[in-house]
Design a protein around this motif. Structure first.
Motif, short mmCIF file in Angstrom:
data_model
loop_
_atom_site.label_atom_id
_atom_site.label_comp_id
_atom_site.label_asym_id
_atom_site.label_seq_id
_atom_site.Cartn_x
_atom_site.Cartn_y
_atom_site.Cartn_z
N ASP A 398 44.94 24.44 54.30
CA ASP A 398 45.40 25.31 55.40
C ASP A 398 45.67 26.77 54.87
O ASP A 398 45.59 27.66 55.50
CB ASP A 398 46.40 24.89 56.24
CG ASP A 398 45.95 23.58 56.92
OD1 ASP A 398 44.90 23.37 57.21
OD2 ASP A 398 46.92 23.00 57.59
N ASP A 399 46.23 26.70 53.57
CA ASP A 399 46.63 28.15 53.02
C ASP A 399 45.98 28.63 51.87
O ASP A 399 46.22 29.33 50.92
CB ASP A 399 47.94 27.95 52.72
CG ASP A 399 48.98 27.65 53.54
OD1 ASP A 399 48.86 28.20 54.41
OD2 ASP A 399 49.84 26.86 53.41
N GLU A 400 44.56 27.72 51.65
CA GLU A 400 43.50 28.08 50.75
C GLU A 400 42.35 28.94 51.38
O GLU A 400 42.10 28.66 52.50
CB GLU A 400 43.45 26.83 50.06
CG GLU A 400 44.43 26.47 49.48
CD GLU A 400 44.27 25.09 48.61
OE1 GLU A 400 44.93 24.80 47.63
OE2 GLU A 400 43.27 24.32 49.11
N ILE A 401 41.34 29.46 50.40
CA ILE A 401 40.30 30.33 51.00
C ILE A 401 39.41 30.38 49.77
O ILE A 401 39.95 30.35 48.56
CB ILE A 401 40.69 31.58 51.35
CG1 ILE A 401 39.76 32.16 52.48
CG2 ILE A 401 40.74 32.51 50.22
CD1 ILE A 401 40.13 33.35 53.20
N ILE A 402 37.94 30.16 50.08
CA ILE A 402 37.02 30.26 49.09
C ILE A 402 36.27 31.75 49.43
O ILE A 402 35.71 31.59 50.48
CB ILE A 402 36.26 29.09 48.91
CG1 ILE A 402 36.97 27.68 48.44
CG2 ILE A 402 34.94 29.35 48.17
CD1 ILE A 402 36.11 26.57 48.86
N GLN A 403 35.92 32.30 48.33
CA GLN A 403 35.12 33.62 48.57
C GLN A 403 33.53 33.37 48.24
O GLN A 403 33.30 32.78 47.15
CB GLN A 403 35.68 34.93 47.73
CG GLN A 403 34.67 35.94 48.10
CD GLN A 403 35.18 37.31 47.41
OE1 GLN A 403 36.23 37.03 46.57
NE2 GLN A 403 34.38 38.15 47.53
N VAL A 404 32.78 33.66 49.29
CA VAL A 404 31.32 33.52 49.07
C VAL A 404 30.79 34.78 49.03
O VAL A 404 30.76 35.67 49.82
CB VAL A 404 30.68 32.84 50.19
CG1 VAL A 404 29.21 32.62 50.19
CG2 VAL A 404 31.66 31.55 50.74
N SER A 405 30.34 35.10 47.66
CA SER A 405 30.21 36.61 46.99
C SER A 405 28.63 36.61 46.87
O SER A 405 27.90 35.65 46.65
CB SER A 405 31.04 36.86 46.37
OG SER A 405 31.01 36.20 45.00
N GLN A 406 28.29 37.76 46.49
CA GLN A 406 27.09 38.26 46.08
C GLN A 406 27.00 38.01 44.66
O GLN A 406 27.85 37.70 43.89
CB GLN A 406 26.67 39.87 46.48
CG GLN A 406 27.37 40.41 45.54
CD GLN A 406 26.93 42.01 45.86
OE1 GLN A 406 27.61 42.59 46.75
NE2 GLN A 406 26.13 42.55 45.02
N LEU A 407 25.76 37.94 44.07
CA LEU A 407 25.70 37.69 42.69
C LEU A 407 25.48 38.98 42.07
O LEU A 407 24.76 39.65 42.30
CB LEU A 407 24.22 36.98 42.38
CG LEU A 407 24.07 36.49 41.00
CD1 LEU A 407 24.79 35.58 40.75
CD2 LEU A 407 22.50 36.00 41.02
N HIS A 408 26.60 39.42 41.34
CA HIS A 408 26.77 40.74 40.65
C HIS A 408 25.86 40.57 39.17
O HIS A 408 25.71 39.41 38.85
CB HIS A 408 28.12 40.96 40.39
CG HIS A 408 29.02 41.37 41.68
ND1 HIS A 408 29.01 42.17 42.28
CD2 HIS A 408 30.03 40.11 42.32
CE1 HIS A 408 29.74 42.19 43.52
NE2 HIS A 408 30.54 40.99 43.45
N LEU A 409 25.78 41.80 38.83
CA LEU A 409 25.23 41.96 37.47
C LEU A 409 26.04 41.52 36.40
O LEU A 409 25.54 40.79 35.43
CB LEU A 409 24.60 43.46 37.30
CG LEU A 409 24.09 43.60 36.11
CD1 LEU A 409 22.56 42.99 35.81
CD2 LEU A 409 23.89 45.22 35.87
#
Length: 630
Positions: A398-409
């Motif tokens: 409930d107090d956690e999160i996952i970032q779904v990000s782009q593929l950086h160089l």
């Protein structure tokens, strides 16, 4: 005989001593000229203004690096040339020449060598301009029209940069000779070479060198946040200083201790070559350190190039996860969209998922982005099952999160374990960061956060739910065929992304990969040339010693084995230190690229080993011949 004739005669008689310098400088000029030619040409204009701008910036940066390298290489070459000539030209004083005339003679000679290298490099550079561009484009896998374009601008820029540096060192040599005494010039070739070094001072340098080197290794692989760039810069400085102190302190201590072990020393030919290494270490350790640093740069450059190539391919695959992505505030449009696409294309796979768009002022994190959205854990899991994408994420609390990000160089944030994100006043601990393209190209435009289903339901009142419909067709190159059909959706769709697989807006990354390969070649050739040149010149200084050893009854076979061991140590020491140090530099790159580079590391080290083995065999052959024991 005039000064010019005397200088020309000296250059002719000693020309073979400076072949390595001329070849290395000419190769550097050739590469520098061709990079400048690319900047001045229109070869990359067809890739678009952004690519052209990035490529020109990259080449200018590489040109600056090459310029710095050329500066230090000229510094080293001029010092070798001066030391080599001082003893010989010092004899001219006994012929009645003043220091000023001797200095003028030196300047004429070094200018002849420098101009020969410059002219050779420019002529060869112009001749291989088209070949250089073809190789660059072939390795980069970029298709553009190539035409031979000769322009004076890159030639003049190259000549100006080279000559300015060369004049500086010619003047430096002139002043050095003018201010030198007769005794100094006569004994210059062996100055400080045979002075026994203070054991305490060597021990201090050893401890400092090992400590600084370990500190550099630690900073290179240390994971962190924004401080990573500072750590990497500090690691580079520490490793260079540490290598210098290692060769100046630890290795002399090592060889001196080996010399004290009589049982070890008096076996085989060790007495000859180990004492010889000690004899020359005070003079040669800087060359070994410089060679090691250049090899370390070459391994890092090649690893960077292959990492960039791999990342480019991953970014292209990332972007082409879906051919079409449509955004709508209406649910249940999937079947209608599929029907329209299938009129002209076969659908490979499709998936839909709702996203909760948030206003940017509701979200607070270390880095601020323009657009934010929240995803439900179950929705993303279903999407991954439909598209065949990997899904190994644990459901956040409930107090956690996952970032779904782009593929950086590349990413300078190598440790995200302490990242937090605040949404509407509630703080979440970021437990993971994934770049799996669940939302494809959208992940480059929007910052997504993945929460559990219960948290997602609680957040629904914070923003607007938008439905994403994602499709990948079998023939991605036939993407244009369905665009007219999709246009008929009208107001039912608020946005649409259509991916062109031949889009070249990141083509500059492929050029970076090729440039890194050229830098690898330049640094490897330079390191081999410097060591080869130093050992080649040492042979002439050791000729008398080997003749004395032969007269004492030592066989030529024994002396040859001694030479082989001595040169093997000279090539082997920098290589071993480089092999160890490069592990940490490549590992630091792995942390930023999030991929294993072990294979590339081993290949690059093997290439250098093969090149050094060739240099070693040539050095042994020439050394044996030059000292007269062949």
């Amino acid at each position: 005989m005039s000064m010019m004739q005397l200088a020309l005669s000296n250059v002719k008689s000693s020309f073979k001593n400076y072949v390595a310098i001329i070849v290395s400088l000419a190769f550097t000029v050739l590469v520098f000229l061709n990079f400048q030619n690319i900047v001045c040409s229109d070869i990359f204009d067809g890739l678009g203004g952004k690519n052209k701008e990035y490529i020109n910036t990259l080449i200018q940066v590489i040109s600056l690096v090459l310029g710095c390298f050329m500066f230090f290489f000229l510094w080293y070459a001029s010092n070798v040339f001066l030391t080599k000539r001082k003893k010989e030209i010092g004899i001219y004083i006994f012929m009645g020449l003043t220091n000023q005339k001797i200095a003028r003679l030196y300047v004429i000679e070094i200018v002849m060598i420098g101009v020969l290298a410059l002219v050779t490099g420019i002529v060869l550079g112009v001749l291989v301009t088209q070949l250089f561009q073809m190789i660059l484009l072939a390795i980069s896998d970029i298709t553009v029209d190539i035409s031979f374009q000769f322009a004076w601008e890159p030639v003049l820029i190259t000549a100006a940069v080279y000559l300015i540096m060369y004049v500086i060192f010619a003047v430096k040599g002139y002043l050095n000779i003018v201010r030198s005494s007769v005794l100094e010039m006569v004994s210059a070739a062996r100055k400080n070479e045979y002075v026994r070094q203070n054991a305490f001072f060597l021990l201090v340098k050893t401890v400092l060198g090992v400590g600084i080197l370990i500190a550099g290794y630690y900073l290179a692989i240390k994971e962190g946040g924004q401080e990573v760039m500072g750590n990497v810069f500090a690691a580079v400085v520490l490793v260079v200083v540490g290598v210098y102190l290692l060769f100046g302190g630890f290795l002399p201590v090592l060889f001196q201790n080996l010399a004290k072990r009589k049982h070890f020393l008096y076996q085989k030919e060790r007495n000859l070559w180990i004492n010889q290494m000690i004899f020359r270490m005070k003079k040669n350790y800087r060359t070994y350190a410089m060679t090691c640093v250049l090899m370390l740069c070459s391994v890092t450059a090649l690893a960077t190039g292959f990492a960039m190539k791999s990342r480019y391919e991953s970014m292209v695959h990332f972007r082409n996860t879906y051919t079409y992505q449509l955004l709508s505030n209406q649910p249940e449009l999937a079947q209608e969209i599929s029907t329209l696409i299938e009129k002209d294309n076969q659908i490979a796979y499709s998936a839909e998922a709702p996203i909760l768009l948030l206003e940017s002022d509701l979200v607070s994190s270390r880095f601020q982005y323009s657009h934010y959205a929240v995803l439900s854990y179950s929705d993303v899991k279903r999407l991954a099952a439909s598209t065949g994408l990997d899904f190994e994420l644990e459901e956040p609390g409930d107090d956690e999160i996952i970032q779904v990000s782009q593929l950086h160089l590349l990413s300078l944030l190598t440790d995200r374990s302490h990242e937090t994100v605040t949404i509407n006043g509630k703080t979440y601990q970021q437990i993971a960061d994934t770049s799996v393209p669940y939302l494809g190209y959208l992940q480059e435009q929007v910052t997504f956060y993945l929460v559990n289903d219960a948290e997602y339901e609680k957040m629904l009142s914070l923003g607007e739910v938008t439905y994403t419909y994602n499709y990948r067709i079998e023939d991605i190159y036939n993407f244009a065929a369905s665009t007219d059909e999709l246009d008929t959706l009208g107001d039912n769709v608020q946005g649409r992304i259509t991916m062109d697989p031949q889009s070249s807006d990141i083509a500059w990354i492929k050029v970076l990969y090729t440039i890194c390969i050229f830098m690898f070649m330049v640094f490897v050739l330079a390191s081999g040339s410097i060591l080869f040149m130093k050992l080649y010149n040492d042979a002439f200084e050791e000729k008398e010693r080997y003749l004395v050893l032969k007269k004492l009854g030592i066989s030529g076979k024994t002396l040859k084995r001694s030479v082989s061991c001595e040169l093997g140590a000279a090539y082997g020491m920098p290589f071993v230190v480089m092999a160890v140090s490069s592990y940490f530099s490549v590992h630091a790159l792995e942390n930023m690229m999030y991929r294993s580079l072990l294979e590339i590391h081993l290949i690059s080290v093997a290439v250098i080993l093969a090149f050094f083995l060739c240099c070693y065999l040539a050095s042994v052959r020439l050394y044996v011949r030059n000292v007269g024991i062949e």
